[in-house]
Scaffold this motif. Structure first.
Motif, PDB file in Angstrom:
ATOM      1  N   UNK A 100     -42.152 -29.133  94.679  1.00 25.83           N
ATOM      2  CA  UNK A 100     -42.440 -29.395  93.263  1.00 25.83           C
ATOM      3  C   UNK A 100     -41.781 -30.684  92.790  1.00 25.83           C
ATOM      4  N   UNK A 101     -40.532 -30.883  93.192  1.00 22.88           N
ATOM      5  CA  UNK A 101     -39.824 -32.102  92.804  1.00 22.88           C
ATOM      6  C   UNK A 101     -40.492 -33.333  93.399  1.00 22.88           C
ATOM      7  N   UNK A 102     -40.886 -33.239  94.680  1.00 20.17           N
ATOM      8  CA  UNK A 102     -41.562 -34.355  95.330  1.00 20.17           C
ATOM      9  C   UNK A 102     -42.898 -34.655  94.659  1.00 20.17           C
ATOM     10  N   UNK A 103     -43.621 -33.613  94.295  1.00 24.55           N
ATOM     11  CA  UNK A 103     -44.927 -33.802  93.666  1.00 24.55           C
ATOM     12  C   UNK A 103     -44.805 -34.592  92.371  1.00 24.55           C
ATOM     13  N   UNK A 104     -43.859 -34.217  91.545  1.00 26.77           N
ATOM     14  CA  UNK A 104     -43.663 -34.918  90.283  1.00 26.77           C
ATOM     15  C   UNK A 104     -43.248 -36.366  90.532  1.00 26.77           C
ATOM     16  N   UNK A 105     -42.332 -36.574  91.466  1.00 24.52           N
ATOM     17  CA  UNK A 105     -41.867 -37.935  91.767  1.00 24.52           C
ATOM     18  C   UNK A 105     -43.014 -38.800  92.278  1.00 24.52           C
ATOM     19  N   UNK A 106     -43.804 -38.288  93.212  1.00 20.53           N
ATOM     20  CA  UNK A 106     -44.895 -39.077  93.775  1.00 20.53           C
ATOM     21  C   UNK A 106     -45.972 -39.356  92.738  1.00 20.53           C
ATOM     22  N   UNK A 107     -46.271 -38.355  91.901  1.00 18.42           N
ATOM     23  CA  UNK A 107     -47.267 -38.571  90.851  1.00 18.42           C
ATOM     24  C   UNK A 107     -46.803 -39.663  89.895  1.00 18.42           C
ATOM     25  N   UNK A 108     -45.536 -39.630  89.514  1.00 17.11           N
ATOM     26  CA  UNK A 108     -44.999 -40.646  88.598  1.00 17.11           C
ATOM     27  C   UNK A 108     -45.014 -42.023  89.241  1.00 17.11           C
ATOM     28  N   UNK A 109     -44.697 -42.108  90.525  1.00 15.65           N
ATOM     29  CA  UNK A 109     -44.699 -43.403  91.204  1.00 15.65           C
ATOM     30  C   UNK A 109     -46.112 -43.971  91.280  1.00 15.65           C
ATOM     31  N   UNK A 110     -47.074 -43.110  91.621  1.00 20.13           N
ATOM     32  CA  UNK A 110     -48.454 -43.569  91.682  1.00 20.13           C
ATOM     33  C   UNK A 110     -48.956 -44.063  90.337  1.00 20.13           C
ATOM     34  N   UNK A 111     -48.637 -43.333  89.264  1.00 18.70           N
ATOM     35  CA  UNK A 111     -49.040 -43.772  87.932  1.00 18.70           C
ATOM     36  C   UNK A 111     -48.334 -45.065  87.539  1.00 18.70           C
ATOM     37  N   UNK A 112     -47.061 -45.179  87.917  1.00 22.94           N
ATOM     38  CA  UNK A 112     -46.326 -46.404  87.610  1.00 22.94           C
ATOM     39  C   UNK A 112     -46.919 -47.617  88.292  1.00 22.94           C
ATOM     40  N   UNK A 113     -47.371 -47.447  89.544  1.00 19.26           N
ATOM     41  CA  UNK A 113     -47.998 -48.560  90.264  1.00 19.26           C
ATOM     42  C   UNK A 113     -49.273 -49.003  89.549  1.00 19.26           C
ATOM     43  N   UNK A 114     -50.067 -48.040  89.089  1.00 19.95           N
ATOM     44  CA  UNK A 114     -51.288 -48.386  88.374  1.00 19.95           C
ATOM     45  C   UNK A 114     -50.980 -49.025  87.021  1.00 19.95           C
ATOM     46  N   UNK A 115     -49.917 -48.582  86.374  1.00 19.73           N
ATOM     47  CA  UNK A 115     -49.517 -49.194  85.103  1.00 19.73           C
ATOM     48  C   UNK A 115     -49.132 -50.655  85.302  1.00 19.73           C
ATOM     49  N   UNK A 116     -48.459 -50.954  86.425  1.00 22.60           N
ATOM     50  CA  UNK A 116     -48.102 -52.348  86.715  1.00 22.60           C
ATOM     51  C   UNK A 116     -49.357 -53.198  86.886  1.00 22.60           C
TER      52      UNK A 116
END
Length: 427
Positions: A100-116
């Protein structure tokens, strides 16, 4: 201070690997499982967007750091993954918390990359020129070759902290990505430290591309962590270009925010399955294939799967793992991989090397690769790689013990299965 790494003996049983405190926590978790039986991903995208927004730099033109939602293909991939983990994964309590912790972290990283990307159109214009991909089965020496060639600063590798999180913070003074990853790796050591003997990991070492694919939930790495055949079937039926397009965007982000070297040098065993996608997204790519006797690589793959899954579940049957590996996608990938690209590539864009030769003469193999690709094999490159070889020779090593018999496999049967491959490449 360097972490002390214990040997990894022949895998026998997942439960006996775990310290008493882990068994106790998982025991309590089993009693609570009736109340919390699902992989609860409620509001994961909303939470991931909030987390990404706090980190993503504001766009210079707008002053806004709005984070876009996940693409339909990323949303579908997470749905397929979580459904498989729920139905097949059999995660213990600690494994469920970690997932669960990994899922949230990876989802946030993926969204952050798209935001950049959304905040700066120049990122998507960043070229990825003449990348080199190291291909081969897992456990064939790809990591050793990757680290050797990384000694040339012209070869742009990705340290683990950067593939783990390619999104830089708003201020370089706040960049704690390496520190955060090192803390996570120490936590991993406390669970099953033997994994480090199989695949050493530190925040600063060059690492595989796998973390970038995990940010979009499309990678067979999840199959190494969890036994989830329905997700594997779904993923292998997908158009791999979807994953490689997002992977390329993350490479562009890395190259734009942290420009180094002349060319990317990438490695991930799963690249072996997706050469057509690589050539479609990276038409000027070059490939290094590394070959090893399958009796050793197959038993080592089995051990990697068993030890990694033992972090997340209480029961891992080594014989079942052996059958899974021999009957799965790795064997099929090896059957067709070496013909798939030959018609699309000029001879100077692909080279085959043998793992025994890499062990016996690493500098000779490196010089052979540089000659095949017309790269600059100068005194500085040779000196840097010589220093790397000497450092490796004097570094302490943990032993990784594995045998085909320990996973219910017969060496002669494995040899026969890969007879044509062994004869072709002399391994």
């Amino acid at each position: 201070m360097a972490r002390s790494i214990p040997d990894a003996p022949q895998f026998v049983d997942a439960r006996r690997l775990k310290p008493l405190w882990m068994r106790a926590i998982n025991g309590v978790g089993r009693r609570l499982a009736a109340q919390h039986s699902r992989f609860d991903k409620t509001d994961v995208w909303a939470k991931a967007a909030e987390k990404a927004t706090r980190k993503t730099p504001r766009a210079p033109a707008t002053g806004c750091s709005a984070v876009p939602g996940p693409s339909p293909q990323v949303r579908e991939a997470l749905e397929q993954l979580t459904r498989a983990v729920d139905g097949e994964g059999e995660l213990n309590w600690i494994g469920r918390i970690a997932a669960l912790d990994d899922t949230l972290r990876m989802a946030a990283t993926g969204l952050g990359a798209e935001a950049m990307h959304a905040s700066n159109s120049a990122i998507a214009e960043t070229p990825i020129q003449d990348p080199i991909f190291i291909l081969g089965l897992p456990r064939t020496g790809t990591t050793a070759l990757h680290h050797l060639l990384a000694a040339d600063p012209a070869n742009r590798t990705i340290p683990y902290w950067e593939s783990f999180d390619p999104v830089p913070p708003a201020s370089s003074a706040e960049d704690r990505r390496s520190e955060k990853l090192e803390k996570m790796l120490k936590q991993l050591d406390s669970l099953v430290p033997e994994v480090q003997a199989i695949h050493p990991m530190t925040a600063d070492l060059p690492e595989e591309c796998v973390a970038l694919f995990m940010n979009i939930f499309r990678t067979l790495q999840f199959d190494i962590q969890y036994k989830i055949p329905s997700y594997v079937d779904w993923l292998l039926d997908q158009d791999a270009r979807l994953a490689y397009a997002d992977y390329r965007r993350q490479l562009q982000l890395i190259a734009y925010t942290h420009p180094l070297g002349e060319r990317f040098l990438q490695k991930d065993p799963t690249h072996l399955l997706h050469q057509d996608a690589i050539l479609d997204l990276f038409p000027d790519a070059r490939f290094i294939f590394i070959h090893r006797e399958p009796e050793r690589s197959i038993s080592s793959i089995c051990s990697l799967y068993a030890y990694t899954r033992a972090i997340f579940v209480d029961q891992v049957d080594p014989y079942s793992v052996g059958q899974e590996i021999m009957g799965g996608y790795w064997a099929e990938a090896l059957d067709g991989a070496f013909e798939a690209h030959r018609g699309r590539l000029a001879p100077e864009r692909v080279i085959d090397i043998r793992q025994p030769d890499l062990v016996a003469d690493p500098l000779g193999v490196a010089e052979q690769i540089y000659g095949a690709f017309s790269l600059d094999w100068n005194a500085g490159v040779r000196s840097g790689m010589t220093d790397h070889v000497r450092a490796q020779a004097s570094a302490p090593r943990a032993r990784h013990e594995h045998s085909l018999e320990g996973f219910g496999l017969r060496p002669e049967a494995v040899r026969e299965r890969f007879k044509a491959y062994c004869e072709r490449f002399g391994v």
